[in-house]
Each structure stands twice: as C-alpha cells, then as structure tokens.
Design a protein around this motif. Structure first.
Motif, short mmCIF file in Angstrom:
data_model
loop_
_atom_site.label_atom_id
_atom_site.label_comp_id
_atom_site.label_asym_id
_atom_site.label_seq_id
_atom_site.Cartn_x
_atom_site.Cartn_y
_atom_site.Cartn_z
N ALA A 53 35.09 -0.36 90.53
CA ALA A 53 33.74 -0.33 91.07
C ALA A 53 32.74 -0.20 89.93
O ALA A 53 33.06 0.40 88.88
CB ALA A 53 33.58 0.83 92.05
N ARG A 92 24.50 -0.14 90.77
CA ARG A 92 24.29 -1.40 91.49
C ARG A 92 22.84 -1.47 91.96
O ARG A 92 22.28 -0.49 92.43
CB ARG A 92 25.24 -1.46 92.68
CG ARG A 92 25.11 -2.70 93.53
CD ARG A 92 26.05 -2.67 94.72
NE ARG A 92 27.42 -2.97 94.36
CZ ARG A 92 28.46 -2.16 94.54
NH1 ARG A 92 28.27 -0.96 95.07
NH2 ARG A 92 29.67 -2.52 94.20
N TRP A 151 22.73 -9.12 94.29
CA TRP A 151 23.03 -7.78 93.76
C TRP A 151 23.56 -7.88 92.35
O TRP A 151 24.24 -8.82 91.98
CB TRP A 151 23.97 -7.01 94.68
CG TRP A 151 25.36 -7.52 94.89
CD1 TRP A 151 26.50 -7.04 94.35
CD2 TRP A 151 25.77 -8.61 95.75
NE1 TRP A 151 27.60 -7.74 94.81
CE2 TRP A 151 27.18 -8.70 95.67
CE3 TRP A 151 25.08 -9.50 96.57
CZ2 TRP A 151 27.91 -9.66 96.38
CZ3 TRP A 151 25.81 -10.45 97.28
CH2 TRP A 151 27.19 -10.52 97.18
N GLN A 179 25.41 -5.64 89.15
CA GLN A 179 26.32 -4.51 88.97
C GLN A 179 26.52 -4.24 87.48
O GLN A 179 26.75 -5.16 86.70
CB GLN A 179 27.66 -4.80 89.66
CG GLN A 179 27.46 -5.11 91.13
CD GLN A 179 28.73 -5.28 91.93
OE1 GLN A 179 28.70 -5.12 93.14
NE2 GLN A 179 29.85 -5.59 91.29
N ALA A 238 34.92 -1.02 100.50
CA ALA A 238 34.10 0.01 99.86
C ALA A 238 32.89 -0.60 99.17
O ALA A 238 31.77 -0.07 99.25
CB ALA A 238 34.95 0.81 98.86
N GLU A 239 33.11 -1.76 98.51
CA GLU A 239 32.01 -2.45 97.83
C GLU A 239 30.97 -2.92 98.85
O GLU A 239 29.76 -2.74 98.66
CB GLU A 239 32.56 -3.64 97.04
CG GLU A 239 33.48 -3.27 95.90
CD GLU A 239 32.73 -2.74 94.71
OE1 GLU A 239 32.10 -3.52 93.98
OE2 GLU A 239 32.75 -1.50 94.51
N ASP A 259 28.92 -0.08 100.29
CA ASP A 259 27.91 0.44 99.36
C ASP A 259 26.70 -0.50 99.30
O ASP A 259 25.55 -0.04 99.30
CB ASP A 259 28.51 0.62 97.98
CG ASP A 259 27.58 1.36 97.03
OD1 ASP A 259 27.18 2.49 97.36
OD2 ASP A 259 27.22 0.79 95.98
N ALA A 291 24.77 -0.06 102.44
CA ALA A 291 24.06 1.23 102.46
C ALA A 291 22.75 1.14 101.67
O ALA A 291 21.71 1.66 102.09
CB ALA A 291 24.95 2.33 101.89
N ILE A 292 22.78 0.44 100.55
CA ILE A 292 21.56 0.26 99.74
C ILE A 292 20.55 -0.59 100.51
O ILE A 292 19.34 -0.28 100.52
CB ILE A 292 21.91 -0.38 98.39
CG1 ILE A 292 22.78 0.58 97.55
CG2 ILE A 292 20.63 -0.73 97.62
CD1 ILE A 292 23.35 -0.05 96.29
#
Length: 322
Positions: A193, A197, A214, A216, A309-310, A313, A316-317
């Motif tokens: 991860a 980000r 996005w 990273q 999980a990615e 996240d 969520a942002i």
C-alpha cells in the motif's frame, strides 16, 4: 490428464468471452451453464455446445459433473453466489471485483478454506504474456529502479441511475467497474500500500463517482492512476524506471509490451493470440486444480484482500470530499 469440468454462472458478455477462450485450453470441458432465465441459459448453451442449461443457480451448485464454477454476474451478487458454490464443495473462479468489501473478501476466503475449495479472483490481466514479459524486464533490471507507474482505464458509458454501472445499490461507479485494473497493476508492481494518497473525483447525478484520478506515494516511487465513465482514456500503462521505461498499450487486455531506453525502443514483445486472452488464466486455474492447490500462486487471496483495502481507502477519501 484429468479433465476439469466447468460450470458457468451467468450468461452475459464476459461469460461468452470466457467460454469461447476455454475452447483453447487443453483438458477442460464446460458441462453446464446457469442463468436467471432458462431461455438465456438455453441460448448460451446452444451457442457454445454445452450439454445442460439450468434456470437459477442452485442446480449448478449441486451439479455432479461440475468441478469449478466461473461466476460472471454483477459485483454485488458475487459474495452470495461464491459462498453458495464453495459451501456446496465447488471450486470457484469469480470475476473481479470478487467482492465489494474487504470484510466480504476475507469471509469468502475463510469459507473456501473451511470447505477445502479453490478460490481465485479473475484478475486475468496478471496472466497475460505481455504483462509477464514486462515483469521479467523489471526483474532483469532493464529499466532500473521503478520511479513512476502510470495507468488509466476508462470508456464512456451513458448515464442512467438504474444502469448497472451507475446503480449505487449494485456498487456502481467507475472504481469497481474499471478502476480495479489500475489498482491491481499498481499492487502487482509494488506489492504494498502507498504511504500517502491523493484523490480527485467527479460524480454522476445520483452521487456515484464516475471520473476519478488518484496519485500514490510509495516513498521510492509514485503512481498516477485514473478511471472514467465520462471519456475514453488512453488505457495504457507506463512503468518508468531510472534507466528506462516500459509501455503497455491497452494494458488490461495487453497484447504488446515495449521496452525503451530514453527515446529508443530497444525491445518489443507481441503476443499473436487467438481469442480474448482468458485462456491464460483458465490454463493456470486448471493446472492449480490438478496439483491439488486451493489457492492461486499468481493471484492470491491476500492480493484480493489488498485490492479491496485499496478501493475502500480511495472511496473513503472521495466520501470525505463530498
């Protein structure tokens, strides 16, 4: 060679392509197809010379002549259908995204383990020879240390709030539908991860994100990724090192990879394949099953957990920004 007997769950476009490519895989057979509509299943079976067409899915889960079930239905159906298949003792290859949450992904892995059944997410891109060639060049040090990863995947899709790709109740939005490919490529190349980000997103009228960029930061390299329903993106991947770079046109279904030093292409790989490319993934799955494995050595369940999980996240942002 043991023949691996496949059952097909879902009679849509992706199943059509997958079954067409299975004809190019030695030692496998499609014995049944199931769909919500019996007519859809019958039409599919006739087109592909499949012995049995089933209405509904329960009969497929219990089918005596099926070893593994390929699931190609809307994202939000995957968990329930894969769970039912695994609990019936069937191995499962499930289209991406395998689930729509990390919790579901982990729970599905537990169900597979409890039933001693094979479970893999259908990240077919990872099996393509052009992608594997790019990995070989990287491992050989041909581009030096990776400094940047660039990848996008987008096609224009007309908006309608109840269209599957936009329907919020069906995990609509471009991230699950198309963004899973850039997510998975970045994970394949880094295996971790990011440290940080940044995300920018636009939304359709019903609120789902349909255009996302996005970036990273991994500390030693950056990734710039994007997905969209609003426009046709380039759909290439660039893996840029301090000594060269690799360009992969249409990386999600890659036929070709190009190796560059500065402005000069120094090596070129081209796969002159027949079909869509699903045969590489299917061949690997059949080999795994004959070897008695219950998890892919190429696309592990830990990888699938990481994809979720990615995505969680990123989502969520996006939610914080609304």
């Amino acid at each position: 060679m043991k023949t691996i007997r496949w059952g097909i769950l879902g009679a849509g476009r992706i199943s059509e392509q997958f079954v067409s490519d299975l004809q190019r895989v030695e030692g496998c057979a499609v014995t049944a197809v199931a769909a919500r509509s019996l007519k859809s299943a019958q039409d599919f079976a006739e087109r592909h010379n499949i012995a049995q067409a089933l209405e509904g899915y329960q009969a497929l889960y219990q089918h005596a002549d099926v070893d593994i079930i390929y699931i190609a239905t809307p994202h939000t159906c995957h968990f329930e259908q894969a769970s039912a298949a695994l609990n019936a003792g069937k191995h499962v290859l499930c289209e991406k995204p395998m689930t729509v949450s990390l919790q579901q992904s982990k729970q599905l892995a537990d169900i597979a383990k409890a039933n001693n059944c094979y479970l893999m997410e259908g990240m077919w891109t990872w099996f393509l020879p052009a992608i594997r060639q790019a990995q070989d060049w990287i491992a050989q040090g041909r581009i030096g240390a990776i400094k940047h990863i660039k990848a996008d995947f987008g096609y224009p899709i007309e908006y309608h709030p109840r269209r599957r790709e936009y329907d919020a109740e069906l995990a609509g939005g471009s991230l699950f539908e198309m963004g899973i490919y850039p997510v998975a490529l970045a994970w394949l190349l880094t295996g971790r991860a990011p440290n940080a980000r940044q995300v920018m997103a636009r939304h359709a009228d019903n609120g789902v994100a349909d255009d996302i960029i996005w970036q990273q930061d991994y500390g030693d390299c950056y990734a710039s990724l994007a997905t969209s329903f609003r426009c046709k993106q380039q759909n290439w991947a660039y893996i840029i090192g301090d000594e060269g770079y690799i360009a992969i046109p249409d990386f999600w279904r890659a036929h070709r990879a190009e190796l560059y030093h500065l402005d000069e292409m120094v090596e070129h790989f081209e796969e002159h394949r027949e079909g869509f490319g699903f045969q590489h993934q299917a061949t690997a799955v059949c080999e795994d099953l004959r070897a008695g494995l219950i998890e892919s050595q190429r696309v592990s369940l830990a990888d699938s957990h990481a994809f979720q999980a990615e995505i969680a996240d990123i989502n969520a942002i996006i939610a914080e920004q609304q």
